[in-house]
Write a protein that holds these residues in place. Sequence first.
Motif, PDB file in Angstrom:
ATOM      1  N   TYR A 321      -2.231 -47.544 -14.696  1.00 13.26           N
ATOM      2  CA  TYR A 321      -1.520 -46.371 -15.092  1.00 13.26           C
ATOM      3  C   TYR A 321      -0.170 -46.253 -14.746  1.00 13.26           C
ATOM      4  O   TYR A 321       0.406 -46.536 -13.722  1.00 13.26           O
ATOM      5  CB  TYR A 321      -2.206 -45.224 -14.463  1.00 13.26           C
ATOM      6  N   GLN A 322       0.708 -45.862 -15.872  1.00 16.42           N
ATOM      7  CA  GLN A 322       2.096 -45.608 -15.506  1.00 16.42           C
ATOM      8  C   GLN A 322       2.842 -46.971 -14.803  1.00 16.42           C
ATOM      9  O   GLN A 322       3.838 -46.940 -14.118  1.00 16.42           O
ATOM     10  CB  GLN A 322       2.420 -44.416 -14.624  1.00 16.42           C
ATOM     11  N   HIS A 367      -6.736 -44.627 -24.242  1.00 18.11           N
ATOM     12  CA  HIS A 367      -6.931 -44.754 -22.834  1.00 18.11           C
ATOM     13  C   HIS A 367      -5.631 -45.664 -22.301  1.00 18.11           C
ATOM     14  O   HIS A 367      -4.775 -45.255 -21.372  1.00 18.11           O
ATOM     15  CB  HIS A 367      -8.101 -45.655 -22.437  1.00 18.11           C
ATOM     16  N   SER A 369      -2.549 -45.766 -23.540  1.00 25.37           N
ATOM     17  CA  SER A 369      -1.381 -45.396 -23.577  1.00 25.37           C
ATOM     18  C   SER A 369      -0.838 -44.807 -22.392  1.00 25.37           C
ATOM     19  O   SER A 369       0.279 -44.652 -22.044  1.00 25.37           O
ATOM     20  CB  SER A 369      -1.459 -43.951 -24.596  1.00 25.37           C
ATOM     21  N   ASN A 370      -2.035 -44.498 -21.314  1.00 26.01           N
ATOM     22  CA  ASN A 370      -1.605 -44.004 -19.919  1.00 26.01           C
ATOM     23  C   ASN A 370      -1.114 -45.321 -19.264  1.00 26.01           C
ATOM     24  O   ASN A 370      -0.404 -45.139 -18.168  1.00 26.01           O
ATOM     25  CB  ASN A 370      -2.900 -43.982 -19.250  1.00 26.01           C
ATOM     26  N   TYR A 401      -1.597 -36.448 -28.622  1.00 23.36           N
ATOM     27  CA  TYR A 401      -0.499 -36.934 -27.430  1.00 23.36           C
ATOM     28  C   TYR A 401       0.824 -36.635 -27.927  1.00 23.36           C
ATOM     29  O   TYR A 401       1.435 -37.594 -28.483  1.00 23.36           O
ATOM     30  CB  TYR A 401      -0.855 -38.273 -27.189  1.00 23.36           C
ATOM     31  N   LYS A 445       7.235 -43.134 -25.619  1.00 23.94           N
ATOM     32  CA  LYS A 445       6.521 -42.238 -24.665  1.00 23.94           C
ATOM     33  C   LYS A 445       7.986 -41.384 -24.236  1.00 23.94           C
ATOM     34  O   LYS A 445       8.639 -42.069 -23.610  1.00 23.94           O
ATOM     35  CB  LYS A 445       5.948 -42.626 -23.561  1.00 23.94           C
TER      36      LYS A 445
END
Length: 450
Positions: A321-322, A367, A369-370, A401, A445
């Motif tokens: 994540y990230q 999922h 994209s996180n 999103y 993003k």
Amino acid sequence: MTNPRQLAFIALREVHKGAYADVALDRVLQKVKLPDHDRRLMTELVYGSVRRQRTLDTLIDQIATKKAQQQPPDLRTILHIGFYQLRYQQRIPASAAVNTTVELAKENAFSGLTGFVNGLLRQYLRLAETSPDPLKLPENPVERLGILYSFPDWIIEVWLEQLGFEETEKLCAWMNQTPTIDLRVNILRSSLEEVESAFNSAGVLVSRIPHLPQALRLIGNTGGIQNLPGFREGWWTVQDSSAQLVGYLLDPKPGDVVIDVCAAPGGKTTHIAELMGDRGKVWACDKTASRLRKLKENAQRLNLQSIEICTGDSRNLPQFYQTADRVLLDAPCSGLGTMHRHADARWRQTPESVKELSQLQLSLLSHISNFVKSGGFLVYATCTLHPTENEEVISRFLADYPAWQIEPPTKLELPYSAYSERSGCLKVWPHQQDMDGFFMVRLRKTNNSE
Ligand SMILES: C[S@@+](CC[C@H](N)C(=O)[O-])C[C@H]1O[C@@H](n2cnc3c(N)ncnc32)[C@H](O)[C@@H]1O
């Protein structure tokens, strides 16, 4: 046994029982030693008969009194081999095509029906003398193209909606060709010029592909890929031109952290590592361990160190994540853009399988994209030409999103001008660009999102 037609019959029988055409073909080829020309004939008969199945069945329906589906399955397969040669293999004399098919019937428990087989094929030849095409076609455009080019109606409908009749016909014809092989030169180990010159010295012809700085297309019959110059040295890898576009659209930089979430067998992962100068980290994630083993072999041969493998469902990797500057989702798809490479793909997919795939694609996209950091990029790509798996997945994702937006390729990114759509998505239509069909879009993003 070394009769290529009998061997083709054995492989086709397996295909009609559910085996993949390439697997059935390999299985038979592994057991025999055939001269090159017989191996080529057998391959042609297997792939050709599978690809042209609908057209060949329609011929049987129209010429015999019993429909193809009502014939004994093995006899139908034998008739496919015979009609395929008469209709699509002009270099095989008609008499040889007929006689060898009659022989096949005799050898495979249809001695009592040799007269029927002979009569059917000769009737086709008689009709061909008096009309430009013995195959009778309906007026309805969907069935007309479906029967003439041997596609299921639903695929023709999907293309007609997007392209109209003339372009769809060109696309159908393109998809029935023998596929070409493109290479991507590994710029960290060699150069386009060096590979070209090594190939020239070995008498292997190649051409360049406009706008693609690492691509070469093999011309003519080159024999085993692994024997070509520079393979063992990792100078190049096999990758179609349109798949190469995906790496450029992702545009990774040296030092980046990139996650390739559906990576195996690694065509795009290795391109990404090359574009990054092998500096930074490329996570190659996939749920299929056997395909990841191929990726590992490829990365080793290309001498790339920045790739790390991660096995499992990519929807279940919270550690990422990230963390990524860029993420690639080269999604599992129906493959409608690469049907020339997989003879049976057109018969395996259905409108239902497309719908299921689109749900998986959206779930993967949501999922993974996180994984992207704020300001980072994600590229979504498929090798299909079905809007349900492409544009619709993207618009559903963007609706759910709002922090994400399409980042169209810039004017400087030359290769894209030819494929860019107004929406910012890129779509490669094979009959226009002479490469595999592909869809790809870059998403960004925005900084203020979490
Ligand atoms: C189109 S192929 C990838 C081709 C690859 N990117 C290349 O260029 O060589 C799709 C891949 O997605 C993998 N896959 C399907 N569902 C997955 C999931 N839930 N998580 C991870 N990988 C998945 C399949 O195993 C398959 O290797």
